[in-house]
Write an enzyme that holds these catalytic residues in place. Structure first.
Site, PDB file in Angstrom:
ATOM      1  N   HIS A 130      42.902  32.892  35.434  1.00  0.00           N
ATOM      2  CA  HIS A 130      43.202  32.679  34.010  1.00  0.00           C
ATOM      3  C   HIS A 130      43.575  33.976  33.310  1.00  0.00           C
ATOM      4  CE1 HIS A 130      38.815  33.702  33.589  1.00  0.00           C
ATOM      5  NE2 HIS A 130      39.267  34.339  32.526  1.00  0.00           N
ATOM      6  N   SER A 135      36.213  39.133  32.434  1.00  0.00           N
ATOM      7  CA  SER A 135      36.793  38.269  33.457  1.00  0.00           C
ATOM      8  C   SER A 135      37.516  39.079  34.521  1.00  0.00           C
ATOM      9  CB  SER A 135      37.777  37.286  32.816  1.00  0.00           C
ATOM     10  OG  SER A 135      37.109  36.391  31.962  1.00  0.00           O
ATOM     11  N   ASP A 180      39.842  30.134  40.535  1.00  0.00           N
ATOM     12  CA  ASP A 180      40.025  31.085  39.440  1.00  0.00           C
ATOM     13  C   ASP A 180      40.108  32.517  39.947  1.00  0.00           C
ATOM     14  OD1 ASP A 180      40.402  32.017  36.925  1.00  0.00           O
ATOM     15  OD2 ASP A 180      38.460  31.444  36.121  1.00  0.00           O
TER      16      ASP A 180
END
Length: 618
Positions: free
Chosen positions: A184, A293, A215
Site C-alpha cells: 500500500h 508502514s 501487503d
C-alpha cells in the site's frame, strides 16, 4: 588544595586532555553534577559516556551519593568535553547560599567564569565519539525513507484518474540489492524515491514486484552510489510471546528516524486489510503510526522478525499494531525468485462447518477418535472442484490432523487456523488430503491454486475497464468501484443485488458482474432519465446473455446492418429494457466522447482484446 588541583591539571594536560578544575564552597557542585547527568555503571564507573571527571569528597552530600555510588574509591566519571576535577567540601552552616562563589581555572592557568565552562561543553554534549559509533549501526543505516507519488484511478469515471497525491513510508535493505516495503506504500505509483538515513539525496527506485495479498512490495535502486556501505538486514525466526519488538521507521510527527519498542502480544492468522486476505500475523504493543508502514521490526539480537504494516485506530483500541512475520516474507521472496513475479497465495476453495456437535458427528459416522471439519460448499474455480464433495469430512492436510474447531497444532501450547497450512504452500504444488466420505477414510491429491471471485477487490488492474455505447457507460463491479460509488460504508449503502454478487461463487474464471454505471445525455439516449438508470446490472444484449464486459464489447462491435436496434436488458429486482437506434449510436458516441473528454469508446486493454478476437474470428 588549589596547588594540588593545578598539579593534577598539568598532569592531565600532558596526556593530551583539555582540563578545567573547580572548587566549590557549597551545594552548587552537587547541583551541577546532577544536572549534567552524572552517574556510574557497575564495575566501570562510567556515566553518560562523555568527558572524564574525578570526584573525591570526605563528606559527600546525599544527592551526590545517589549519583556517584563509588565516591570513596575515587572512581572516574564521564561528563562533558573539558575534563573537570571537582573537590566537594562539606557545607558549613554559617555560609549563606547568596555568598556562594566558584573559582574556575583552565589548564592554561587562566581564570574562567562558570558560564564559559558550559559554553565550552556545548559541542561535546551533542555527540561523543562513542555515541557516534553506536548510532552508525548498520541496522539503522539499512532503514530508508520511501517517497511515493500516487495516481489512483477514478472508478466512477474510469477514463480519468484522481488527483495525484504524495506519501512517505519506510523500507529497508535486504540481500540481492533489493528493498522491502508495504504494497500500500507504492499502490498506483507514478514515481518512487528513497532516501538513506543521514543523506540529503533522494534516489529513484523501481518497483520489481508487488504482493497485494501479503501487503509487500520489492524495490531496487539502479544508482550505484546508493549501495555504498549499505549492509542488508538479516531475517530471524518467528518470535515468542513477550519477546522484545523494536519498530524502526519514519512515522508522522518528524522527519528523522524513529524507534519505538514493545513486546510480542499475540501470533495468529489475521486479516490483511490491504489485500483482503487472512494470513499469519504478529500483534505487538509498540506504536505503529502512519509512516511506519514497511519498516523493519527487530528482536533483541538485532535480526528482523517482521514488517510493520497496520494497526487499530485509536478509537477502537490502543497500542495494537500488526507486523508481517518472516515466514510470510520468505514466501513472497521465494515465489519472486522462482517466477520473477508473485501469483498469489493458494487457497483450498471450500466452505466448511465445525463438527463440535456430538449429534452432528454421529450423524455423519465420525468415531470418537475422529476429528475434522465438514465441507459444505466448493468453489467451481478452485482446486477442490471435482475432487472433494459436499459432505466430505476433512481429516488431515499433508499429515497434519485438523481439529473439530478447524485448528491445527502450531507451536508448543499454541493452535492456529488450518488455513495457515495452505498459505505456506505454493500455487501449483500437490497436496495430499485425508477425508471421510460415506463412512470410509480416503486419501486424495489436490493441485493447489487460486480462486476467481465474481466481485474481486479490483487492485490487480491499473486502469479500470469501461465501454461507452451512445452515452451508456458500462463497467465491471469491484470492491473499489462500490467504495467509489457508495462510500466506505458501501456494504450498507449498495444495492442488495450487487452485494449478493460479492458472496456468490464464480462459475468460470472469466465471470464478471457488468453494470450500467450511468447514462450520459445524447441524442441516442433521449427518454432514459440518468437519475433512473444507474448502477444497474446488465443481463442480456439483443437476447444474448452477458457473461463479462469483454463479451458485451464484442457483441456490440459485431452488430450487423440487419440489427436496427441495440437492446440491453438491465435491472435488479425486475428487468428493464434500454433500446437504442443503431444508426444514431455511432454519432452519439463521438459527441459524448468529445463533450466529456473520453479518449476512446472503450479502455485500452479491452480494445486490444476485442481486436484480437475480431481478427481471429472468420
Amino acid at each position: 588544595a588549589k596547588a594540588k588541583a593545578k598539579a593534577k591539571a598539568k598532569a592531565c594536560l600532558t596526556r593530551g586532555r583539555p582540563t578545567t578544575t573547580t572548587t566549590s564552597r557549597n551545594k552548587n557542585t552537587t547541583s551541577m553534577l546532577r544536572t549534567l547527568g552524572l552517574g556510574t555503571r557497575k564495575g566501570k564507573g562510567k556515566g553518560m559516556g562523555m568527558g572524564t571527571t574525578s570526584i573525591r569528597s570526605p563528606h559527600p552530600p546525599h544527592s551526590l551519593r545517589l549519583c556517584c555510588r563509588d565516591w570513596r574509591e575515587g572512581k572516574t566519571f564521564r561528563l562533558g568535553a573539558p575534563l573537570v576535577q571537582c573537590r566537594a567540601k562539606p557545607n558549613k552552616r554559617s555560609q549563606a547560599a547568596s555568598n556562594t562563589q566558584a573559582e574556575v581555572t583552565t589548564g592554561t592557568g587562566q581564570e574562567q567564569e562558570e558560564w564559559e565552562v558550559w559554553a565550552d561543553q556545548i559541542n561535546g554534549l551533542v555527540e561523543t565519539a562513542d555515541q557516534r559509533n553506536e548510532m552508525s549501526s548498520h541496522l539503522l543505516d539499512a532503514v530508508v525513507k520511501v517517497y511515493c507519488l500516487h495516481s489512483e484511478p477514478n472508478f466512477s469515471l474510469p477514463w480519468q484518474r484522481a488527483r495525484q497525491y504524495s506519501s512517505f513510508s519506510t523500507g529497508f535493505i535486504i540481500e540481492g540489492r533489493k528493498l522491502l516495503t508495504n504494497a500500500h506504500s507504492v499502490a498506483y505509483h507514478t514515481q518512487v524515491k528513497v532516501k538513506k538515513r543521514g543523506d540529503d539525496r533522494k534516489y529513484a527506485a523501481k518497483v520489481l514486484s508487488v504482493c497485494r495479498e501479503g501487503d509487500m512490495a520489492l524495490l531496487t535502486v539502479e544508482d550505484e552510489d546508493f549501495w555504498t556501505e549499505m549492509v542488508p538486514l538479516q531475517f530471524g525466526p518467528l518470535p515468542r510471546l513477550q519477546d522484545d519488538a523494536v519498530v524502526v521507521g519514519y512515522p508522522i510527527g518528524g522527519d528523522t528516524i524513529s524507534v519505538t519498542s514493545g513486546v510480542v502480544s499475540r501470533i495468529e492468522v489475521t486479516s490483511y486489510v490491504h489485500g483482503s486476505r487472512e494470513l499469519l500475523g504478529i500483534q505487538i504493543d509498540a506504536a505503529i503510526n502512519s509512516g511506519n508502514s514497511g519498516g523493519p521490526v527487530f528482536d533483541r539480537n538485532g535480526t528482523c522478525v517482521g514488517i510493520a504494516f497496520q494497526s487499530y485506530d485509536a478509537d477502537a483500541a490502543e497500542n495494537i499494531g500488526w507486523i508481517i512475520p518472516t515466514p510470510v516474507v520468505a514466501h513472497f521472496l521465494a515465489e519472486y525468485g522462482r517466477r520473477g513475479t508473485f501469483p498469489g497465495f493458494p487457497v483450498l476453495g471450500v466452505y466448511f462447518q465445525r463438527l463440535e456437535s456430538e449429534a452432528l458427528r454421529a450423524k455423519h459416522g465420525l468415531k470418537e477418535d475422529h476429528k475434522g471439519i465438514m465441507i459444505r460448499a466448493i468453489e467451481p474455480t478452485s482446486c477442490s472442484h471435482g475432487v472433494l464433495k459436499t459432505g466430505d469430512v476433512l481429516l488431515e492436510f499433508e499429515g497434519t490432523e485438523i481439529a473439530c474447531d478447524g485448528t491445527i497444532p502450531f507451536r508448543k501450547g499454541e493452535r492456529i487456523q488450518f488455513g495457515h497450512l495452505i498459505s505456506q504452500r505454493f500455487i501449483g504444488d500437490a497436496a495430499s488430503v485425508k477425508i471421510l466420505r460415506d463412512g470410509k477414510v480416503q486419501e486424495v491429491t489436490l493441485k493447489l491454486g487460486p480462486v476467481t471471485r465474481v466481485v474481486p477487490l479490483g487492485m490487480d488492474v491499473n486502469d479500470p475497464p469501461y465501454l461507452v455505447v451512445g452515452g451508456l457507460v458500462f463497467t465491471t463491479v469491484t470492491v473499489l468501484y462500490l467504495r467509489s460509488e457508495f462510500g466506505d460504508d458501501f456494504e450498507r449503502n449498495s444495492p442488495v443485488k450487487l452485494l449478493n454478487a460479492m458472496y456468490t461463487m464464480a462459475e468460470s474464471e472469466d465471470r464478471q458482474v457488468v453494470v450500467l454505471s450511468q447514462v450520459l445525455a445524447s441524442d441516442a439516449t433521449t427518454g432514459y432519465d440518468p437519475d433512473d438508470f444507474f448502477n444497474m446490472r446488465v443481463h442480456t444484449f439483443n437476447g444474448k446473455p452477458v457473461k463479462n464486459l469483454e463479451e458485451l464489447a464484442l457483441l456490440v462491435t459485431q452488430c450487423s446492418e440487419d440489427d436496427k436496434y441495440m437492446e440491453f436488458e438491465v435491472g435488479d429486482h425486475y428487468k428493464e429494457l434500454i433500446v437504442l437506434d443503431r444508426n444514431a449510436v455511432t454519432k452519439a458516441t463521438t459527441d459524448v466522447m468529445k463533450q466529456h473528454s473520453i479518449p476512446s469508446p472503450m479502455s485500452a486493454e479491452l480494445l486490444d482484446h476485442v481486436k484480437q478476437k475480431t481478427e481471429a474470428s472468420p
